[in-house]
Design a protein around this motif. Structure first.
Motif, PDB file in Angstrom:
ATOM      1  N   HIS A 357       0.836  -1.209   0.000  1.00 31.39           N
ATOM      2  CA  HIS A 357       0.000   0.000   0.000  1.00 31.39           C
ATOM      3  C   HIS A 357       0.869   1.257   0.000  1.00 31.39           C
ATOM      4  O   HIS A 357       0.607   2.213  -0.748  1.00 31.39           O
ATOM      5  CB  HIS A 357      -0.933  -0.009   1.217  1.00 31.39           C
ATOM      6  N   TYR A 358       1.908   1.258   0.838  1.00 32.26           N
ATOM      7  CA  TYR A 358       2.829   2.403   0.834  1.00 32.26           C
ATOM      8  C   TYR A 358       3.508   2.538  -0.525  1.00 32.26           C
ATOM      9  O   TYR A 358       3.706   3.650  -1.030  1.00 32.26           O
ATOM     10  CB  TYR A 358       3.888   2.231   1.929  1.00 32.26           C
ATOM     11  N   GLY A 359       3.844   1.399  -1.126  1.00 35.33           N
ATOM     12  CA  GLY A 359       4.478   1.437  -2.446  1.00 35.33           C
ATOM     13  C   GLY A 359       3.586   2.084  -3.494  1.00 35.33           C
ATOM     14  O   GLY A 359       4.053   2.845  -4.352  1.00 35.33           O
ATOM     15  N   CYS A 360       2.283   1.798  -3.426  1.00 36.48           N
ATOM     16  CA  CYS A 360       1.332   2.417  -4.365  1.00 36.48           C
ATOM     17  C   CYS A 360       1.289   3.927  -4.189  1.00 36.48           C
ATOM     18  O   CYS A 360       1.221   4.683  -5.177  1.00 36.48           O
ATOM     19  CB  CYS A 360      -0.065   1.833  -4.157  1.00 36.48           C
ATOM     20  N   ILE A 361       1.311   4.390  -2.936  1.00 33.53           N
ATOM     21  CA  ILE A 361       1.254   5.836  -2.684  1.00 33.53           C
ATOM     22  C   ILE A 361       2.553   6.509  -3.114  1.00 33.53           C
ATOM     23  O   ILE A 361       2.535   7.622  -3.673  1.00 33.53           O
ATOM     24  CB  ILE A 361       0.965   6.111  -1.196  1.00 33.53           C
ATOM     25  N   VAL A 362       3.682   5.846  -2.889  1.00 31.90           N
ATOM     26  CA  VAL A 362       4.959   6.388  -3.376  1.00 31.90           C
ATOM     27  C   VAL A 362       4.926   6.494  -4.897  1.00 31.90           C
ATOM     28  O   VAL A 362       5.366   7.498  -5.478  1.00 31.90           O
ATOM     29  CB  VAL A 362       6.137   5.501  -2.911  1.00 31.90           C
ATOM     30  N   ASP A 372       9.695  14.783  -3.596  1.00 27.61           N
ATOM     31  CA  ASP A 372      10.121  15.080  -2.222  1.00 27.61           C
ATOM     32  C   ASP A 372       9.083  14.576  -1.218  1.00 27.61           C
ATOM     33  O   ASP A 372       9.443  14.067  -0.150  1.00 27.61           O
ATOM     34  CB  ASP A 372      10.351  16.579  -2.040  1.00 27.61           C
ATOM     35  N   LYS A 373       7.795  14.721  -1.561  1.00 25.33           N
ATOM     36  CA  LYS A 373       6.735  14.240  -0.683  1.00 25.33           C
ATOM     37  C   LYS A 373       6.775  12.717  -0.591  1.00 25.33           C
ATOM     38  O   LYS A 373       6.560  12.138   0.496  1.00 25.33           O
ATOM     39  CB  LYS A 373       5.372  14.704  -1.210  1.00 25.33           C
ATOM     40  N   ALA A 374       7.074  12.072  -1.712  1.00 19.23           N
ATOM     41  CA  ALA A 374       7.184  10.606  -1.716  1.00 19.23           C
ATOM     42  C   ALA A 374       8.357  10.161  -0.841  1.00 19.23           C
ATOM     43  O   ALA A 374       8.251   9.199  -0.068  1.00 19.23           O
ATOM     44  CB  ALA A 374       7.363  10.094  -3.148  1.00 19.23           C
ATOM     45  N   TYR A 375       9.475  10.885  -0.951  1.00 22.54           N
ATOM     46  CA  TYR A 375      10.660  10.545  -0.143  1.00 22.54           C
ATOM     47  C   TYR A 375      10.364  10.729   1.345  1.00 22.54           C
ATOM     48  O   TYR A 375      10.742   9.885   2.178  1.00 22.54           O
ATOM     49  CB  TYR A 375      11.833  11.427  -0.570  1.00 22.54           C
ATOM     50  N   SER A 376       9.661  11.821   1.680  1.00 18.79           N
ATOM     51  CA  SER A 376       9.302  12.079   3.080  1.00 18.79           C
ATOM     52  C   SER A 376       8.379  10.990   3.618  1.00 18.79           C
ATOM     53  O   SER A 376       8.502  10.573   4.775  1.00 18.79           O
ATOM     54  CB  SER A 376       8.621  13.449   3.208  1.00 18.79           C
ATOM     55  N   LEU A 377       7.445  10.507   2.771  1.00 19.11           N
ATOM     56  CA  LEU A 377       6.536   9.444   3.202  1.00 19.11           C
ATOM     57  C   LEU A 377       7.314   8.174   3.532  1.00 19.11           C
ATOM     58  O   LEU A 377       7.052   7.518   4.552  1.00 19.11           O
ATOM     59  CB  LEU A 377       5.506   9.157   2.098  1.00 19.11           C
ATOM     60  N   ILE A 378       8.288   7.850   2.693  1.00 23.41           N
ATOM     61  CA  ILE A 378       9.094   6.652   2.944  1.00 23.41           C
ATOM     62  C   ILE A 378       9.846   6.781   4.262  1.00 23.41           C
ATOM     63  O   ILE A 378       9.883   5.842   5.071  1.00 23.41           O
ATOM     64  CB  ILE A 378      10.083   6.412   1.783  1.00 23.41           C
ATOM     65  N   LYS A 379      10.431   7.950   4.491  1.00 22.49           N
ATOM     66  CA  LYS A 379      11.211   8.155   5.712  1.00 22.49           C
ATOM     67  C   LYS A 379      10.342   8.147   6.961  1.00 22.49           C
ATOM     68  O   LYS A 379      10.834   7.871   8.063  1.00 22.49           O
ATOM     69  CB  LYS A 379      11.982   9.487   5.625  1.00 22.49           C
TER      70      LYS A 379
END
Length: 591
Positions: A357-362, A372-379
């Motif tokens: 699910h996180y992968g889909c949002i990234v 940058d928002k995708a990178y912040s979500l991963i972190k």
């Protein structure tokens, strides 16, 4: 119940109580009475009690079964077989193989095919090829090679251990093959990526090669999976016809697999037709439909299907929500995707977001240039991100030419010790797209030093049930001269229509744009499309399956072909479908 056991003098009554016991508590009560009355010493009574305990109790209690077995002073061969079989169904199958070896060392017990069969199942469960080879040797020395059921189990072992060569040898040695034997071989081919061979075997079974076998619902399931993997729509339709003609269409799992197969072959009309005719639908049916709509770029329709499912009172599973978020990602529905993700995190669906699910949002944020928002979500993830999530972000860096973030992502992958050839190719793409050829040279040197080899792009197209495969600059096809002549003609027509090669898709620092354009000319999907135009009548849809993500130049090429030649071109790459029609793509150049 205890009174009835104690007072009854009838062994039949006692055995019926054992067979009808419904849970662990009942069996414990029966066990206590058997011990108190010494009936536990009766071999027949013990056998029924032990079989019920070891094989039928849900949930199984392997430790309890082991204690009961160990208390038997002189277990029979049947008791030992039951224990080995119980181990094969447990989380400790290795113990079953050890018991089998101890059994074989006991000369008072004769060789027994059931013992070997259950021991093989232990090896299958644990993936123990070496143990399986030892059992194979015993089967040979014991003279059980004529036991078709045992040989089929042996095939299953080799299949599970990805040894298709030995599985085929065993299959050839089976004296009387039944449908199960054929299904195990087909499953072996599917597991070992010999997908085209699956279709050949299905045809052989359908034509009754052994006079006593016929494809059953399992055969059809495996064949449909193979068609989905290959994108072999025509063959999939043949399997569908066989299902209808042989009265198998009422099976829910087959209907679900048909929806999935048609979706993965890019034929959503047929997928919806099957889905609409289903008398019963479960969450798997809805998930197959939602995922199919997602991968074909019908994001809004996938959301509608999800909402319809909720109206029917069917709760989503993890895979359902993966398909839904993927639909939002592939269609660029950022607000909708984030809304569903927030609903998940709030606990509305009673499913916590997982790595998929996180992968889909990234992926969603990456496609929308929100890197940058995708990178912040991963972190900020509560769980540790895996290499797949970092690769998703790396792919977005490649698409949008973000070199700095791409290098940071590669550093994370190296930290994971999970970098693959594809990761370096993505970074190569990123460097070449912004003209950093010195970085391309450095990275190629590093790949050579690390002995990292890339997988060549491969594209497949089906024609009348036969799958034709192409690689870049392919000269292996028997009609290669006609194909290259057709491709030259297509390039000439597209050039007149305004097509210009996208030279950033070429990863080599060639001296001129003309050389780069020439290097791009013979990519595998272009050869497959040219072959499709060569051998099919006008207006026929061309369907191509590719093992890698399609490059920008081939994407543009397919758009122009769809317009100039008035063809619908459907390309399934590694991540999604591209439906080209009239010069446009269903992905809206968002992939």
């Amino acid at each position: 119940m205890l009174k009835s056991i104690s007072s009854s003098s009838s062994d039949d009554h006692l055995l019926s109580l054992i067979v009808s016991s419904t849970g662990k508590l009942h069996l414990r009560q029966i066990h206590a009475v058997l011990l108190r009355t010494s009936l536990i010493r009766n071999s027949d009574v013990f056998h029924h009690f032990f079989s019920r305990l070891a094989l039928s109790l849900i949930p199984r209690d392997i430790n309890y079964s082991c204690r009961v077995f160990s208390q038997r002073l002189n277990p029979t061969l049947s008791h030992c077989n039951t224990m080995i079989r119980a181990f094969s169904l447990s989380q400790t199958p290795c113990e079953g193989f050890r018991l089998f070896r101890a059994l074989r060392r006991n000369i008072s017990f004769p060789a027994n095919p059931l013992s070997s069969s259950f021991a093989l199942k232990c090896c299958i469960k644990s993936g123990d090829l070496l143990g399986g080879l030892q059992i194979h040797g015993k089967i040979f020395s014991d003279g059980f090679l004529s036991d078709s059921l045992l040989m089929t189990t042996l095939m299953d072992l080799y299949s599970t251990c990805e040894n298709s060569t030995d599985a085929c040898k065993v299959f050839d040695e089976i004296p009387q093959r039944d449908t199960v034997s054929w299904n195990v071989l087909i499953s072996c081919y599917l597991r070992n990526k010999r997908t085209r061979d699956v279709l050949v075997l299905f045809d052989k079974m359908k034509n009754d090669v052994d006079r006593c076998v016929k494809p059953d619902n399992v055969t059809c399931l495996l064949a449909l999976q193979a068609c989905a993997n290959l994108g072999a729509l025509d063959f999939g339709k043949q399997v569908h016809d066989f299902i209808d003609e042989n009265g198998l269409s009422g099976a829910l799992n087959l209907s679900n697999t048909l929806v999935s197969m048609y979706s993965r072959c890019g034929s959503m009309d047929k997928a919806y037709e099957v889905f609409n005719r289903m008398r019963e639908r479960n969450v798997v049916s809805w998930t197959a439909m939602i995922s199919g709509l997602a991968m074909n770029g019908f994001g809004k329709e996938a959301i509608e299907a999800f909402n319809e499912m909720l109206k029917f009172g069917i709760s989503p599973e993890e895979q359902t929500l993966t398909g839904l978020l993927s639909a939002c990602s592939h269609s660029g529905l950022v607000d909708e995707g984030m809304m569903f993700f927030d609903r998940m995190r709030s606990g509305e669906f009673k499913i916590k977001p997982n790595l998929h699910h996180y992968g889909c949002i990234v992926d969603l944020l990456g496609r929308a240039r929100l890197l940058d928002k995708a990178y912040s979500l991963i972190k900020s993830m509560e769980m540790k991100p895996d290499s797949t999530i970092w690769r998703t972000l790396l792919g977005a860096c490649r698409v949008h030419g973000n070199v700095e973030l791409g290098e940071r992502v590669i550093a994370h992958l190296i930290e994971f010790k999970a970098e693959e050839a594809g990761d370096y190719v993505l970074l190569l793409n990123t460097y070449s797209s912004v003209g950093k050829w010195e970085k391309v040279t450095e990275l190629r040197s590093l790949m050579k030093k690390k002995r990292i080899q890339t997988n060549p792009g491969c594209s497949a197209i089906e024609l009348q049930g036969t799958v034709h495969e192409f690689i870049v600059d392919d000269v292996s096809h028997p009609r290669k001269e006609e194909i290259y002549k057709m491709l030259a003609e297509i390039n000439q027509q597209l050039k007149i229509a305004g097509y210009v090669a996208e030279i950033t898709s070429e990863l080599h620092n060639l001296d001129s744009e003309e050389e780069k354009g020439y290097a791009l000319r013979y990519h595998s999907e272009k050869l497959a499309i040219a072959f499709g135009i060569l051998v099919t009548p006008p207006e026929t849809t061309i369907r191509v399956t590719k093992n890698l993500r399609t490059c920008v130049d081939c994407h543009n090429f397919a758009k122009f072909v769809s317009d100039v030649y008035d063809r619908v071109v459907i390309v399934r790459d590694r991540s999604r479908f591209h439906h080209f029609k009239g010069g446009s793509c269903s992905c809206n150049d968002f992939w």
